[in-house]
Write a protein that holds these residues in place. Structure first.
Motif, PDB file in Angstrom:
ATOM      1  N   GLN A 113      42.148  69.088  64.016  1.00  0.00           N
ATOM      2  CA  GLN A 113      42.668  69.489  65.316  1.00  0.00           C
ATOM      3  C   GLN A 113      43.945  68.729  65.666  1.00  0.00           C
ATOM      4  O   GLN A 113      44.897  69.299  66.200  1.00  0.00           O
ATOM      5  CB  GLN A 113      41.609  69.249  66.394  1.00  0.00           C
ATOM      6  CG  GLN A 113      40.472  70.244  66.385  1.00  0.00           C
ATOM      7  CD  GLN A 113      40.904  71.607  66.890  1.00  0.00           C
ATOM      8  OE1 GLN A 113      41.182  72.507  66.103  1.00  0.00           O
ATOM      9  NE2 GLN A 113      40.953  71.778  68.190  1.00  0.00           N
TER      10      GLN A 113
ATOM     11  N   THR B 162      47.576  70.463  66.206  1.00  0.00           N
ATOM     12  CA  THR B 162      48.247  70.293  67.499  1.00  0.00           C
ATOM     13  C   THR B 162      49.627  69.689  67.326  1.00  0.00           C
ATOM     14  O   THR B 162      50.595  70.110  67.982  1.00  0.00           O
ATOM     15  CB  THR B 162      47.402  69.403  68.422  1.00  0.00           C
ATOM     16  OG1 THR B 162      46.079  69.951  68.551  1.00  0.00           O
ATOM     17  CG2 THR B 162      48.025  69.313  69.802  1.00  0.00           C
TER      18      THR B 162
ATOM     19  N   SER C  77      43.209  68.531  71.637  1.00  0.00           N
ATOM     20  CA  SER C  77      44.635  68.855  71.656  1.00  0.00           C
ATOM     21  C   SER C  77      45.311  68.268  72.889  1.00  0.00           C
ATOM     22  O   SER C  77      46.472  67.834  72.831  1.00  0.00           O
ATOM     23  CB  SER C  77      44.843  70.366  71.608  1.00  0.00           C
ATOM     24  OG  SER C  77      44.037  71.019  72.582  1.00  0.00           O
TER      25      SER C  77
ATOM     26  N   SER D 273      43.007  77.382  67.678  1.00  0.00           N
ATOM     27  CA  SER D 273      41.766  78.002  67.167  1.00  0.00           C
ATOM     28  C   SER D 273      40.990  78.773  68.229  1.00  0.00           C
ATOM     29  O   SER D 273      39.760  78.727  68.267  1.00  0.00           O
ATOM     30  CB  SER D 273      40.861  76.923  66.549  1.00  0.00           C
ATOM     31  OG  SER D 273      41.567  76.133  65.622  1.00  0.00           O
TER      32      SER D 273
END
Length: 321
Positions: A32, A36, A63, A156
């Motif tokens: 993640q 990001t 994020s 996502s």
């Protein structure tokens, strides 16, 4: 492993157990963060001042944490209350740590001798928390005032709008409603970067066409297109009609012009290999195994009760016993 989008509504899949698991996995947190950071890179935000960023499908706030570290303020919305609860716990922990650090760090909060305003964007322990959370389904449109945000990121989440997980949900209408509201809440000159996982090339085309229909320009950037695990899709949007999405990593531009997108201004990835569309019946109208499996999968997406696939699904039976 089946896609989470096929199991039902996102709020049901990301329950309390899954939310904890999602936030505690070092692998997931690392992925993640990497995605990001790439999205922020594609946004090309100004470096001399903080930006007000909308995080659509913020989940547990991973994020948003990266946005904070970059010095930006953000608002996150998500359809899962359990994911937002995890994010809220992280927010409270960070606020407690910062207040304790401020109390024991000997830093004078009342010192007004700053030479310029840039000092408040550093990473000091006394820096206030810059994020906020909202429980909301992005498929119903974004409930913010026009021209509120300097940018938008989404990690996502966008692919969930391509599935019908409840009665009355029409993917194209939900996508159009989302992009229409996104167009309104962004300030002119802003950009949006939405990372998503399309199941098929047709889904990527549908998403791009819905974005172009409301006025966005841009395209889909595909990083590492030849890798099964590292491949990532980023929908990069802009208000500038002359804007062209940058090339993807691995020195390969993942956004290819299609005949339809050439008129709308949004570049999309074309399907490669076999001819698209659902499987066809065999000669004489016989139902092939591929046709039956596709038909059952379509019924499942509509929420209908369908028998589980087995090794006997689509098996050719003898004409007589």
């Amino acid at each position: 492993m089946s896609r989470p989008e096929l199991t039902g509504h996102a709020s049901l899949f990301y329950n309390a157990k899954e939310a904890r698991k999602y936030n505690s996995s070092s692998r997931m947190v690392g992925v993640q963060r990497e995605i990001t950071e790439r999205a922020i890179e594609l946004l090309r935000l100004p470096e001399d001042r903080p930006s007000f960023v909308l995080d659509v499908g913020c989940g547990s706030g991973l994020s948003g944490q990266v946005l904070e570290e970059k010095g930006h303020a953000w608002v996150g919305c998500d359809v899962s209350r359990d994911m937002l609860n995890v994010a809220n716990e992280r927010i409270k922990e960070n606020m407690l740590e910062r207040s304790e650090a401020a109390a024991s760090g000997g830093i004078d909060m009342d010192d007004d001798d700053d030479e310029d305003d840039d000092s408040k964007y550093d990473d000091s322990p006394t820096k206030p928390f810059t994020g906020d959370l909202m429980h909301h389904d992005m498929g119903t449109g974004l409930p913010f005032r026009p021209a509120t945000f300097d940018a938008c990121v989404s990690i996502s989440a966008l692919q969930w709008l391509c599935y019908s997980n409840a009665k009355g949900q029409i993917p194209k209408k939900r996508l159009t409603r989302f992009f229409s509201s996104l167009y309104q809440v962004l300030r002119r000159g802003a950009r949006a970067v939405l990372q998503f996982y399309p199941e098929t090339a047709e889904q990527a085309i549908l998403i791009s066409e819905c974005a172009a229909k409301v006025g966005f320009a841009g395209g889909i950037v595909v990083d590492y297109p030849n890798s099964t695990k590292a491949k990532k899709h980023y929908l990069v949007l802009s208000f500038d009609r002359a804007y062209k999405a940058p090339s993807g990593l691995d020195a390969m531009d993942g956004a290819l012009l299609s005949s339809a997108s050439a008129q709308t201004g949004v570049r999309v990835e074309q399907a490669r290999g076999k001819r698209g569309g659902p499987p066809r019946k065999g000669k004489g109208g016989t139902k092939t195994k591929e046709w039956i499996v596709h038909k059952k999968e379509t019924q499942r997406k509509k929420g209908k009760a369908v028998k589980t696939d087995t090794k006997y699904t689509g098996r050719k039976r003898p004409a007589r016993f």
